[in-house]
Enzyme design. Structure first.
Site, PDB file in Angstrom:
ATOM      1  CB  CYS A   1      -0.944  -0.095   1.331  1.00 24.21           C
ATOM      2  SG  CYS A   1      -1.938  -1.186   1.421  1.00 24.21           S
TER       3      CYS A   1
ATOM      4  CE  LYS B   1     -11.584  -3.367   3.374  1.00 26.26           C
ATOM      5  NZ  LYS B   1     -10.744  -2.447   2.036  1.00 26.26           N
TER       6      LYS B   1
ATOM      7  CE  LYS C   1      -7.587  -2.198   4.233  1.00 28.64           C
ATOM      8  NZ  LYS C   1      -7.066  -1.537   3.031  1.00 28.64           N
TER       9      LYS C   1
ATOM     10  NE  ARG D   1      -4.108 -10.505  -0.413  1.00 34.11           N
ATOM     11  CZ  ARG D   1      -3.166 -11.059   0.477  1.00 34.11           C
ATOM     12  NH1 ARG D   1      -2.670 -12.413   0.125  1.00 34.11           N
ATOM     13  NH2 ARG D   1      -2.918 -10.372   1.806  1.00 34.11           N
TER      14      ARG D   1
ATOM     15  CD  GLU E   1      -4.834   3.247  13.968  1.00 32.34           C
ATOM     16  OE1 GLU E   1      -4.855   4.105  13.239  1.00 32.34           O
ATOM     17  OE2 GLU E   1      -3.479   2.426  13.787  1.00 32.34           O
TER      18      GLU E   1
ATOM     19  CB  SER F   1     -14.023  -9.585  -1.165  1.00 36.27           C
ATOM     20  OG  SER F   1     -12.630  -9.690  -0.175  1.00 36.27           O
TER      21      SER F   1
END
Length: 330
Positions: free
Chosen positions: A134, A256, A204, A214, A241, A282
């Site tokens: 990332c 997430k 996250k 992916r 966070e 996903s």
């Protein structure tokens, strides 16, 4: 004839007797304005590519993006989250800050197709880098590599300005870099885009639920993102966070994945008045599809129950691959 049972003064079942009664007193409601549809756009293809691990989800060619956005709008969806699948990858993801790179092009296409649609860009580098991480990779010790936080922030600032110039309505940084909201806000404000909000992937987790993603972005990534995504064992850190991103100026916070993290969602909701999003990711989608295909669950019922659980736990917004189905079901 008495059965010697104690009769309760109040019977909860009175208000469950008919569907009209149940609807009348229902506490949590789903609306189409709650949902954000993720869309994958692949460079260099001419027909949609089915994502094998995510039935009924596709990578669309740029030439069909306008039609996909228009279809979503006509179904009542009012926000889309764009993911680019690039063929111009390099070590740093420089295509994301090119004036005519894939990110900029798909934003312009989506806005031109339906100007009133809220177009959100996923702002990261994993789909645009050769290594699939990332951000910028550097060697840390013993020939091991990690993402360079501050170098990545500099590139992220360039990326979000390009997205804003292309007409994006909202920035959604997903890379979990420390200080990313401050860096983004500074870059947008300095470039004159003070009006563009930021929806931060603020909490996250490094999660096994991301596996099918992916496939969705055709990633060659190997390894883990444990050094920058959150340890799923740490609820106090999860709250911290999101609170840090709120302090840095995030307009919307996010958790997430979704289903396994309702406690985190509720904890953030209790500590923040900011709008709160959740991403039904996903792996969660794929598990429901697999269960439905096996005939062991009712797909529609499970999805509606899951979405209601997100709202009940405190989510205002839900990012889900089921958004188009929900338009038919609600």
């Amino acid at each position: 004839m008495s059965n010697n049972l104690i009769t309760p003064d109040f019977r909860f079942r009175r208000l469950r007797r008919t569907s009209a009664l149940r609807e009348l007193v229902r506490e949590t409601h789903l609306r189409m304005s709650d949902f954000i549809l993720p869309i994958f756009v692949e460079e260099g293809i001419t027909e949609p590519v089915a994502i094998k691990s995510m039935p009924d989800v596709y990578r669309y060619p740029e030439s069909q993006l306008a039609d996909v956005v228009t279809r979503a709008w006509n179904k009542g969806i009012r926000a889309v989250l764009l993911f680019g699948v690039s063929t111009h990858k390099d070590e740093v993801g420089s295509d994301t800050w090119a004036q005519d790179g894939l990110l900029a092009r798909i934003i312009r296409t989506a806005k031109n197709a339906q100007p009133e649609m809220l177009v959100i860009s996923d702002n990261c580098f994993c789909e645009y880098t050769t290594h699939g991480h990332c951000g910028v990779i550097h060697e840390v010790y013993d020939h091991k590599h990690d993402v360079d936080n501050d170098a990545t922030l500099i590139n992220l600032q360039k990326q979000v300005v390009i997205a804003a110039q292309a007409g994006v309505d909202m920035i959604a940084p997903s890379g979990m870099m420390d200080g990313m909201i401050s860096a983004i806000r500074q870059a947008l404000d300095d470039a004159g885009f003070t009006h563009i909000p930021v929806m931060s992937y603020s909490t996250k987790f490094a999660s096994a639920f991301y596996g099918p993603f992916r496939d969705a972005v055709d990633s060659s990534f190997k390894g883990t993102r444990n050094t920058y995504q959150m340890d799923f064992s740490n609820p106090r850190e999860a709250l911290a966070e999101s609170m840090q991103d709120e302090a840095e100026g995030a307009d919307i916070l996010m958790v997430k994945p979704g289903t396994a993290y309702l406690d985190i969602l509720a904890h953030i909701r209790a500590n923040s008045a900011r709008p709160l999003a959740i991403y039904h990711v996903s792996g969660e989608y794929a598990m429901i599809k697999a269960g439905a295909a096996a005939g062991v669950i009712d797909e529609k019922a499970i999805v509606l129950e899951t979405m209601t659980a997100f709202k009940r736990a405190g989510a205002d917004l839900i990012i889900t691959y089921y958004a188009e189905n929900l338009a038919d079901w609600i």
